[in-house]
Design an enzyme around this catalytic site. Structure first.
Site, PDB file in Angstrom:
ATOM      1  N   GLU A   1       0.862  -1.178   0.000  1.00  0.00           N
ATOM      2  CA  GLU A   1       0.000   0.000   0.000  1.00  0.00           C
ATOM      3  C   GLU A   1       0.900   1.231   0.000  1.00  0.00           C
ATOM      4  OE1 GLU A   1      -2.728   0.467   3.286  1.00  0.00           O
ATOM      5  OE2 GLU A   1      -3.800   2.061   2.250  1.00  0.00           O
TER       6      GLU A   1
ATOM      7  N   MET B   1       0.278  -2.791   8.682  1.00  0.00           N
ATOM      8  CA  MET B   1      -0.390  -2.946   7.391  1.00  0.00           C
ATOM      9  C   MET B   1      -1.276  -4.179   7.383  1.00  0.00           C
ATOM     10  SD  MET B   1      -0.925  -1.759   4.463  1.00  0.00           S
ATOM     11  CE  MET B   1      -2.101  -2.564   3.393  1.00  0.00           C
TER      12      MET B   1
ATOM     13  N   HIS C   1      -6.965  -2.295  15.045  1.00  0.00           N
ATOM     14  CA  HIS C   1      -7.172  -1.532  13.805  1.00  0.00           C
ATOM     15  C   HIS C   1      -6.903  -2.411  12.573  1.00  0.00           C
ATOM     16  CE1 HIS C   1      -6.948   2.209  11.300  1.00  0.00           C
ATOM     17  NE2 HIS C   1      -6.156   1.434  10.579  1.00  0.00           N
ATOM     18  N   GLU C   2      -5.770  -3.063  12.557  1.00  0.00           N
ATOM     19  CA  GLU C   2      -5.423  -3.876  11.383  1.00  0.00           C
ATOM     20  C   GLU C   2      -6.372  -5.055  11.259  1.00  0.00           C
ATOM     21  OE1 GLU C   2      -3.508  -2.296   9.558  1.00  0.00           O
ATOM     22  OE2 GLU C   2      -2.734  -0.960  11.103  1.00  0.00           O
TER      23      GLU C   2
ATOM     24  N   HIS D   1      -9.633  -4.027   9.729  1.00  0.00           N
ATOM     25  CA  HIS D   1      -9.559  -3.802   8.283  1.00  0.00           C
ATOM     26  C   HIS D   1      -9.985  -5.035   7.486  1.00  0.00           C
ATOM     27  CE1 HIS D   1      -8.074   0.155   7.396  1.00  0.00           C
ATOM     28  NE2 HIS D   1      -6.909   0.024   7.986  1.00  0.00           N
TER      29      HIS D   1
HETATM   30  N1  PHE Z   1      -3.140   0.916   5.833  1.00  0.00           N
HETATM   31  C1  PHE Z   1      -2.310   1.026   6.993  1.00  0.00           C
HETATM   32  C2  PHE Z   1      -3.254   1.242   8.177  1.00  0.00           C
HETATM   33  O1  PHE Z   1      -3.789   2.282   8.386  1.00  0.00           O
HETATM   34  C3  PHE Z   1      -1.337   2.143   6.976  1.00  0.00           C
HETATM   35  C4  PHE Z   1      -0.283   2.063   5.925  1.00  0.00           C
HETATM   36  C5  PHE Z   1      -0.377   2.813   4.777  1.00  0.00           C
HETATM   37  C6  PHE Z   1       0.820   1.253   6.090  1.00  0.00           C
HETATM   38  C7  PHE Z   1       0.596   2.774   3.803  1.00  0.00           C
HETATM   39  C8  PHE Z   1       1.793   1.212   5.143  1.00  0.00           C
HETATM   40  C9  PHE Z   1       1.689   1.979   3.997  1.00  0.00           C
HETATM   41  O2  PHE Z   1      -3.590   0.366   8.853  1.00  0.00           O
HETATM   42 ZN    ZN Z   2      -5.779   1.645   8.622  1.00  0.00          ZN
END
Ligand code: PHE
Ligand code: ZN
Length: 874
Positions: A127, A269, A303-304, A307
Site C-alpha cells: 500500500e 499494514m 485496527h489492522e 480492516h
Molecule cells: N493501511 C495502513 C493502516 O492504516 C497504513 C499504511 C499505509 C501502512 C501505507 C503502510 C503503507 O492500517
Molecule cells: Zn488503517
C-alpha cells in the site's frame, strides 16, 4: 526543482479499468543479491468499460524486465513499450494470459516499499503503490483478483516463508532450498498482497468464532523477541471477539498471521491474512514498554484486524476514497479501545490527537477534504485529516443515527458491497438508506476542507423561563476552497442547574441539536434559573468553539459536569486561558501572576475524590506548546514556553502538598496492567513532573525522582523519571542517560525512547546533543523509527528549541530532508510538517524557514513526495 516532473492526479478523472484480472499467480525466487519474480496473470476486457480500445497499461517501476510472454509466446521487443512508469502493449483479444519475469533488488531497497529486507528478513509493503515495484500489473485498488504465491528460498536463512491466505503446498528443492505455496481465495487488490520470508519464530494461539470455526493465530518475530508477543496476541483475540459482538463480523480465513519488523514506514499494514507490523506495535514486556505502548499495541492490532472487513472485504475504488477504509477503521478501533479501557480518557486522547495534528493540518497549506480532489503523491495523503477527521465524520453519523441505526447501516453496507471496491458516497448511502435518513447535506464533510468555527451566544429570560442558544457556524477559507456551505453537525449539549445537576431537557440528560444553517437559535422552555451549558459534549463534532464561558462557569463545569469528557475539556480551556494571560503579561514586558480562582479550581479538582485516576491525570495536564501555538495568530515560541512553564511552576509550588500526596497515594508497589493501575501510574508520574518543575525543588523530591528511576521495574515509571531528569540541570543527568543506554543498548525500541527523551529536552543545548546523536551507533537514517525518534521528535515536539531564533534548527531539518530524499522520500516528506506553518511565525523566523524550504525545493532529483508538500507550503 530539476530533472523530474510531478503530475497531479484528479479524482474527477476516474475511469473504470479497461481490463480486469481474473487471477494472478506469482513465483518468487529469493537469491542472495536479487530476487526473480514470475507473474502469470489472466486478463479479460472489462465489459463495463465501453469502447476503451485495446491498449493495456501495466504499472511497473524500478524493475528489470527479463522477458514477457503472451499466451505462451515470448513477445519481441517491438510488441510492447516500457518506460519508467510501466509497460504498455496491444491486447491480443478479449481474454489472454501474460507471463512476466522481473528482477528486483530487495537488499538495495531503502524506500521500504515493494520487497525489501529488514534485519535480513524479507518483507513487502504494497500500500498504496508498492506492488508495481515487484512486477508489472494493473496496480490500482479496484482490480480485485485471487492470488497464488509460490516462494522459493534457502532453508538456512529463510526457514519461514509466508504469504496471504492458506498454505497449500510446500517441499524441498535442490541446493538446500525449499518452497511454499500460498493461496488466497478472497479476490483482493494488489495493495493487500504480502510476502514474508526469513528466520522467524512464532507464538501460536487459537480463536473459535461465533459460528464455531477454529482459527489459528500466529505472531512471527525474530528469536530475540519471542517473549514479547503475549500482549499483542491477547489484543488480537479481544478484537476478534469485539467485532463479532458489536458488528457481527467473523474472521474468514483459517489462519491469521502478524509479523513484526523493525524497519517500517508506518504503524502497520492490513495485508489479507498476513498483517505486517512495525515492531513498536507488537513487542512489549513491562520492563521494556510503557503503558502507552501497551495501549498503542492494543489499538493498532485491533485496527489492522478490523480492516479485514472494513478495507479488505470491502475496499476502496480509488485512493481518493482512502478514508472509506481508514476513517471507518479508526472509528472502530477507537470504540474498541474505549470499551476495553476508560471511555472518557480514550475520547480525550483521540480529541487531543485531532486538535493538535488535524486542526493544524486543516489550517495550513496542506489542508484537504477527507476525500481529497487531487494529489501528486498518494503517500502524502495518509494524513490526520483522512484518518482522524475521517473517524470523526463516521462518529457524527453514529451520533446522528444512534448505535442501532449505525449498525443497520453497516449491515446494509456489507450486504450491498462485500467483495467490491467502492466510494465514500456508497458508505453514506448505506447509512442513509438503512435508516431512511437524509444525509445529503452531511456529505459536505467529505468535500469541504477546513475546521468549522462555532460561535455561541446565550440568552436567558427569567420572566418567560426561557433559555436560548444562538449558534453561528462558519469555516475559514482553505486552498482551493474560498467559500464554504454550512455543515450538518450534531451539537450535543446538557444544561446544568445551580447545584451542577443535569436539567432534563429530553428523555436523556444530553440532547443532540442538529445545526444545519449558518445561524440557528434553539430555545428551551420551563428553565427557572440561568443554567450553565455543557457545550459540545463528548466533542460531538470536529469544530473549534469560540470561547464564550467565564472562568467561573468553566470551574463549575470542571467540578460538576456529568459528561466526563467535558469536565476535562473545561479544565483544558481554563488552563489555556491562564497560559495565554501569562503570555500576554510576558509579551508586555511584565510579570505574570497566577489567578487565585484557577488555583482553587485545580486544587478542588485534585481533592474532588475523582475516582477515575486517569481522567484526573488528563485534566491536570497542561496543553502542549505545539497545541497552544496552533491557537495563536502570531506564534511567539519563547514567551509561549516561558508562559506555560510559569503556570506549571506556580501550580506546582503552590500546591506542593497536594501533588506530594497524589504522588504517594498513587505509588503502587505491585505492577498491574489494568486500566485502574495505569490510571494511577499516570497520575503519579504527572504529580512527579509537577513537583520537579518547582524552582529549585526540595532535595527530598529530587531523591524521590532519582529513586524512581533506579528502583522502578516497569518502563512507564522508568522513562517518566528519566524524562524529567533529562530535562533538568542535575549533575547526575549524563551519568543516568549513560546508564540507561548501557542497560538497553540492544533493544531498538527502548533506544527509540532514549533518543526521544534527549531530543525533546527543553535544555538550551538540545540541538547540539541531537547533532551528536546523529553519529551515535544506535542511530540510522535508514530506520524510520530512529528518524522519527531523533529528527522528528526534535522538530515536531520540541517547539521552543526547534524554533530557536538563530534558525539552526531549521537548517538542521532541511539538511535531514535533503538527505532523506535519496534514502526514503516518504519519511522525508513527513518530516517537512514543522515547516508548513511557517507563515504563522514572526517575520524573521518566516524568512529563515522560507529560505530552507526553497533550498529543499531546489534540490536535484527531488522526489514527488517531498516536492508536493514543500511546493504547496511556499
Ligand atoms: N493501511 C495502513 C493502516 O492504516 C497504513 C499504511 C499505509 C501502512 C501505507 C503502510 C503503507 O492500517
Ligand atoms: Zn488503517
Amino acid at each position: 526543482m530539476k530533472n523530474v516532473e510531478h503530475p497531479t492526479i484528479y479524482r474527477k478523472d476516474y475511469r473504470v479499468p479497461p481490463f480486469i484480472v481474473e487471477s494472478i499467480s506469482l513465483i518468487f525466487q529469493l537469491q542472495d543479491d536479487h530476487t526473480d519474480v514470475f507473474a502469470t496473470t489472466r486478463f479479460r476486457k472489462n465489459p463495463d468499460a465501453g469502447e476503451e480500445g485495446d491498449q493495456l497499461f501495466l504499472n511497473g517501476e524500478d524493475l528489470e524486465l527479463l522477458w514477457i510472454r503472451c499466451n505462451s509466446d515470448e513477445l519481441a521487443a517491438n510488441m510492447y513499450q516500457v518506460n519508467e512508469k510501466g509497460l504498455s502493449l496491444t491486447a491480443p483479444g478479449d481474454s489472454f494470459t501474460l507471463e512476466i519475469a522481473t528482477r528486483i533488488r530487495p537488499d538495495a531497497n531503502t524506500l521500504l516499499e515493494g520487497l525489501y529486507r529488514s534485519n535480513g528478513n524479507y518483507c513487502t509493503q504494497c500500500e498504496a503503490e508498492g506492488f508495481r515495484k515487484i512486477t508489472y500489473y494493473i496496480d490500482r485498488p479496484d482490480i480485485l483478483a485471487p492470488f497464488t504465491t509460490r516462494i522459493e528460498g534457502n532453508k538456512s536463512n529463510c526457514p519461514v516463508m509466508l504469504s496471504n491466505g492458506n498454505k497449500v503446498d510446500e517441499g524441498e528443492l535442490e541446493d538446500g532450498r525449499h518452497y511454499a505455496v500460498w493461496h488466497d481465495p478472497f479476490p483482493k487488490p494488489s495493495y493487500l498482497f504480502a510476502l514474508v520470508a526469513g528466520d522467524l519464530r512464532y507464538i501460536e494461539d487459537f480463536f473459535t468464532t461465533k459460528s464455531g470455526r477454529n482459527i489459528c493465530l500466529r505472531i512471527y518475530v525474530e528469536e530475540r523477541n519471542i517473549t514479547k508477543c503475549d500482549h499483542a496476541m491477547l489484543s488480537l483475540k479481544k478484537a476478534m471477539r469485539w467485532d463479532e459482538e458489536v458488528y457481527g463480523l467473523e474472521y474468514d480465513l483459517d489462519i491469521f498471521m502478524i509479523v513484526a519488523v523493525d524497519d517500517f514506514n508506518m504503524g502497520a499494514m492490513e495485508n489479507k491474512g498476513l498483517n505486517v507490523f512495525n515492531s513498536k506495535y507488537v513487542l512489549a514486556l513491562p520492563e521494556t514498554a510503557t503503558d502507552n505502548d501497551y495501549l498503542g499495541i492494543e489499538g493498532v492490532v485491533a485496527h489492522e484486524y478490523f480492516h479485514n472487513w472494513t478495507g479488505n472485504r470491502v475496499t476502496c475504488r480509488d485512493w481518493f476514497q482512502l478514508s472509506l477504509k481508514e476513517g471507518l477503521t479508526v472509528f472502530r478501533d477507537q470504540e474498541f479501545s474505549a470499551d476495553m479501557n476508560s471511555r472518557p480518557v480514550q475520547r480525550i486522547d483521540d480529541v487531543r490527537i485531532l486538535r493538535t495534528g488535524q486542526f493544524r493540518e486543516d489550517s495550513g497549506p496542506m489542508a484537504h477534504p477527507v476525500r481529497p480532489d487531487s494529489y501528486v503523491e498518494i503517500n502524502n495523503f495518509y494524513t490526520s485529516t483522512v484518518y482522524n477527521k475521517g473517524a470523526e465524520v463516521i462518529r457524527m453519523m453514529h451520533t446522528l443515527l444512534g448505535a442501532e441505526g449505525f449498525r443497520k447501516g453497516m449491515d446494509l453496507y456489507f450486504a450491498r458491497h462485500d467483495g467490491q471496491a467502492v466510494t465514500c458516497d456508497d458508505f453514506v448511502a448505506s447509512m442513509a438508506d438503512a435508516n431512511d435518513y437524509d444525509l445529503d447535506q452531511f456529505t459536505r464533510w467529505y468535500s469541504q476542507s477546513g475546521t468549522p468555527v462555532i460561535e455561541v451566544s446565550e440568552h436567558f429570560d427569567s420572566e418567560k423561563e426561557e433559555y436560548s442558544l444562538n449558534l453561528k457556524q462558519s469555516c475559514p477559507p482553505t486552498p482551493g476552497q474560498p467559500e464554504k456551505k454550512p455543515f450538518h453537525l450534531p451539537v450535543a449539549i446538557g444544561l446544568l442547574d445551580q447545584d451542577g445537576k443535569d436539567i432534563r431537557i429530553t428523555d436523556d440528560d444530553t440532547l443532540v441539536l442538529e445545526l444545519k444553517e449558518a445561524e440557528e437559535t434553539f430555545v428551551f422552555y420551563g428553565i427557572e434559573q440561568k443554567p450553565v451549558v455543557s457545550f459540545l459534549r463528548n466533542f460531538s463534532a470536529p469544530v473549534r468553539v469560540k470561547p464564550f464561558q467565564s472562568q467561573e462557569e468553566l470551574a463549575f463545569l470542571m467540578a460538576h459536569d456529568s459528561d466526563l469528557y467535558n469536565r476535562c475539556e473545561a479544565a483544558f480551556q481554563l488552563a489555556e486561558q491562564v497560559i495565554f494571560a501569562a503570555l500576554e503579561a510576558l509579551q508586555a514586558g511584565g510579570q505574570p501572576v497566577l489567578d487565585d480562582q484557577y488555583l482553587t479550581a485545580v486544587s478542588a479538582n485534585i481533592s474532588g475524590g475523582q475516582n477515575d485516576k486517569a481522567l484526573l491525570g488528563q485534566a491536570l495536564q497542561l496543553p502542549s506548546e505545539t497545541y497552544l501555538a496552533g491557537q495563536m495568530t502570531v506564534i511567539d515560541p519563547d514567551n509561549l514556553h516561558a508562559a506555560r512553564n510559569f503556570v506549571k511552576r506556580e501550580l506546582a509550588g503552590r500546591l506542593i502538598d497536594k501533588f506530594t500526596a497524589l504522588y504517594l497515594e498513587n505509588d503502587e508497589a505491585e505492577y498491574q496492567l489494568t486500566p485502574e493501575a495505569m490510571g494511577k501510574r499516570s497520575l503519579k508520574n504527572i504529580a512527579l513532573d509537577y513537583l520537579m518543575a518547582i524552582d529549585a525543588p526540595p532535595q527530598e523530591i529530587i531523591d524521590r525522582c532519582l529513586a524512581q528511576y533506579e528502583t522502578a521495574k516497569n518502563m512507564t515509571d522508568v522513562v517518566s523519571a528519566l524524562q524529567i531528569i533529562a530535562n533538568s540541570e542535575l549533575d547526575v543527568r549524563e551519568e543516568i542517560l549513560g546508564d540507561f543506554y548501557e542497560l538497553w543498548r540492544n533493544d531498538p525500541l527502548v533506544m527509540d525512547k532514549w533518543l526521544i527523551i534527549q531530543a525533546t529536552s527543553k535544555r538550551q543545548d538540545t540541538l547540539d546533543e541531537v547533532k551528536r546523536l546523529m553519529s551515535h551507533p544506535v542511530f540510522s537514517m535508514k530506520n524510520p523509527n530512529k528518524v522519527r525518534s531523533l529528527v522528528g521528535a526534535f522538530c515536531a515536539m520540541n517547539h521552543v528549541r526547534f524554533h530557536d531564533h538563530k534558525g539552526l534548527g531549521y537548517a538542521f531539518l532541511a539538511d535531514r530532508i535533503i538527505e532523506l530524499n535519496t534514502i526514503n522520500p516518504q519519511i522525508g516528506a513527513r518530516m517537512v510538517s514543522p515547516f508548513t506553518t511557517w507563515k504563522k511565525y514572526d517575520g524573521e523566523r518566516q524568512h529563515m524557514m522560507r529560505d530552507q524550504l526553497e533550498r529543499i525545493v531546489n534540490t536535484e532529483n527531488l522526489s514527488g513526495d517531498i516536492f508536493e508538500i514543500v511546493k504547496k507550503s511556499l
